[in-house]
Design a protein around this motif. Structure first.
Motif, PDB file in Angstrom:
ATOM      1  N   VAL A   5      15.567 -33.150 -97.505  1.00 43.08           N
ATOM      2  CA  VAL A   5      16.491 -34.126 -97.066  1.00 43.08           C
ATOM      3  C   VAL A   5      16.173 -35.527 -97.929  1.00 43.08           C
ATOM      4  O   VAL A   5      17.288 -36.002 -98.265  1.00 43.08           O
ATOM      5  CB  VAL A   5      16.600 -34.394 -95.620  1.00 43.08           C
ATOM      6  N   LEU A   8      17.579 -35.003-101.434  1.00 39.53           N
ATOM      7  CA  LEU A   8      18.908 -34.890-101.620  1.00 39.53           C
ATOM      8  C   LEU A   8      19.468 -36.230-101.465  1.00 39.53           C
ATOM      9  O   LEU A   8      20.532 -36.721-102.353  1.00 39.53           O
ATOM     10  CB  LEU A   8      19.473 -34.114-100.506  1.00 39.53           C
ATOM     11  N   SER A  35      24.119 -31.801 -98.431  1.00 41.63           N
ATOM     12  CA  SER A  35      23.331 -31.543 -97.709  1.00 41.63           C
ATOM     13  C   SER A  35      23.270 -30.032 -96.874  1.00 41.63           C
ATOM     14  O   SER A  35      22.264 -29.222 -97.028  1.00 41.63           O
ATOM     15  CB  SER A  35      22.863 -32.609 -96.559  1.00 41.63           C
ATOM     16  N   VAL A  50      24.099 -31.839 -89.643  1.00 38.65           N
ATOM     17  CA  VAL A  50      23.906 -33.074 -90.441  1.00 38.65           C
ATOM     18  C   VAL A  50      25.178 -34.064 -90.189  1.00 38.65           C
ATOM     19  O   VAL A  50      26.460 -33.927 -90.041  1.00 38.65           O
ATOM     20  CB  VAL A  50      24.371 -32.687 -92.054  1.00 38.65           C
TER      21      VAL A  50
END
Length: 82
Positions: A5, A8, A35, A50
């Motif tokens: 994460v 990203l 994501s 998310v």
């Protein structure tokens, strides 16, 4: 998961953009979709959830809270400040 994460969040065109309130919905939708796409490609048996918050860096504070209920041996959460 935290590493993925974080990666990203760091590698995106949004880093170079100035804050514009009119673009926040588009930016958050892009982040969430990006994501989820990468998380689903991992082929794990979990279902990712998310969320994304965008705010202008102007000295204001952002306070958030979250909770999860599940199996503490296999379920978890991560928060990435970007």
């Amino acid at each position: 998961m935290m590493k993925l994460v974080s990666m990203l969040m760091k590698h995106t065109i949004l880093d170079s953009l100035d804050y514009k309130q009119n673009n926040v919905n588009q930016w958050t939708a892009f982040r969430v979709k990006q994501s989820l796409t990468h998380l689903l490609k991992l082929g794990k048996t979990y279902q990712p959830i998310v969320t994304c918050s965008v705010m202008q860096r102007n000295g204001s504070h952002l306070y958030t809270a979250g909770s999860c209920f599940g199996d503490t041996t296999s379920d978890g959460t991560c928060t990435v400040r970007w």
